[in-house]
Enzyme design. Structure first.
Site, PDB file in Angstrom:
ATOM      1  N   HIS A  18     -43.329  46.633  39.473  1.00  0.00           N
ATOM      2  CA  HIS A  18     -43.995  47.108  40.500  1.00  0.00           C
ATOM      3  C   HIS A  18     -43.411  48.462  40.948  1.00  0.00           C
ATOM      4  O   HIS A  18     -42.173  48.551  41.090  1.00  0.00           O
ATOM      5  CB  HIS A  18     -44.577  46.361  41.508  1.00  0.00           C
ATOM      6  N   ASP A  27     -39.725  39.956  40.797  1.00  0.00           N
ATOM      7  CA  ASP A  27     -39.206  38.960  41.135  1.00  0.00           C
ATOM      8  C   ASP A  27     -37.938  38.901  40.286  1.00  0.00           C
ATOM      9  O   ASP A  27     -37.928  39.206  39.225  1.00  0.00           O
ATOM     10  CB  ASP A  27     -39.844  37.746  40.660  1.00  0.00           C
ATOM     11  N   SER A  29     -34.909  40.554  30.900  1.00  0.00           N
ATOM     12  CA  SER A  29     -35.005  41.833  31.247  1.00  0.00           C
ATOM     13  C   SER A  29     -34.478  42.527  32.539  1.00  0.00           C
ATOM     14  O   SER A  29     -34.467  41.644  33.371  1.00  0.00           O
ATOM     15  CB  SER A  29     -36.451  42.489  30.773  1.00  0.00           C
TER      16      SER A  29
END
Length: 298
Positions: free
Chosen positions: A172, A116, A259
């Protein structure tokens, strides 16, 4: 210090939205004012400062900050698992997991966004310029710390996925494949907010980071770079190297702080999504969820 706002294009609302970053005032002072340079270099970017922040966010007393944070930033908690016994720390909430089905993974052979976040994409990394601010250019050899590897991706495609502190902070795999063990490159822990990167893009290739090579059947060797930042003293890789993974499988997570994940494809392997390329050319990030298509196979 006032400055131009952080604007993003939301793939789902089809609208330009203003991002309100946590600690925005402090970031503008540290990265935009001459007076902020001293505390930035002596304190904020140092590893011990992030360890101290991490310690405070791991304490039981930090739980009291969770509900106000959710309300202030409008986090949709129906998408996330909530422990029956409740959160044991702010950090546990920060790297929360999604509930099954909350982030469907795209099909059709398309690569998926790894997280996201707010994404930018360049079809040819050698043509990257004006990143967050006109005049700034990207230094791929410095990012990778390996001249041979940089030559391999010199004309490949790059997707920069920036995770704000309000985002889901697990990342991911963009494709099925077999991942290598991560290679760790030490460095400081400066902010990767646009408020910082507008002043010095080089934080992306001087900050602490970890590189993983993913051998895939559809996109050749995909390279991912997990970049740490202020408050992110540790990058937690949760996969097993050498073991096959599926597209959308968890690779790891960041603890407290903003990040970035950088994804590199070899030349000619992928065609980036139209909305990603369009808004990047306008120096605007695209907001999209983990699992959504970032492009298509070439």
């Amino acid at each position: 210090m006032k400055g131009r706002p952080i604007l993003i294009y939301n793939r789902y609302t089809k609208a330009v939205e203003q991002e309100h970053a946590p600690a925005e005032g402090a970031l503008r002072f540290l990265y935009g004012c001459p007076a902020g340079a001293l505390p930035l270099h002596l304190l904020v970017k140092r590893a011990f400062f992030s360890r101290l922040l991490g310690w405070s966010k791991n304490r039981l007393s930090s739980v009291s900050g969770i509900e106000p944070f959710i309300r202030k930033y409008g986090i949709e908690m129906k998408d996330f698992e909530i422990p029956k016994e409740g959160w044991r720390s702010f950090n546990e909430f920060f790297y929360r997991r999604t509930v099954p089905g909350a982030r469907p993974v795209c099909g059709g052979g398309a690569p998926a966004f790894p997280a996201d976040g707010r994404h930018s994409g360049w079809q040819d990394v050698s043509e990257m310029k004006g990143v967050f601010l006109k005049g700034q250019r990207f230094d791929l050899p410095a990012l990778l710390g390996d001249e041979a590897l940089a030559r391999r991706y010199a004309h490949g495609s790059l997707v920069l996925s920036r995770l704000s502190p309000v985002d889901y902070h697990r990342f991911h795999f963009v494709s099925a494949g077999i991942p290598s063990a991560p290679r760790r490159i030490p460095g400081p822990l400066a902010s990767v907010s646009p408020l910082a990167l507008r002043r010095r893009l080089a934080w992306l290739w001087t900050n602490k980071r970890e590189l993983t090579l993913l051998e895939t059947p559809d996109f050749g060797t995909v390279l991912t770079v997990a970049v740490g930042a202020t408050g992110v003293g540790a990058i937690h890789q949760t996969y097993k190297s050498g073991r096959p993974v599926g597209k959308g499988d968890e690779q790891g997570y960041f603890a407290f702080g903003g990040s970035t994940i950088i994804t590199l494809f070899e030349e000619g392997r992928v065609r980036l999504a139209g909305d990603l390329s369009e808004h990047t050319s306008e120096c605007m990030e695209l907001y999209a969820h983990q699992g959504d298509a970032l492009g298509a196979a070439n």
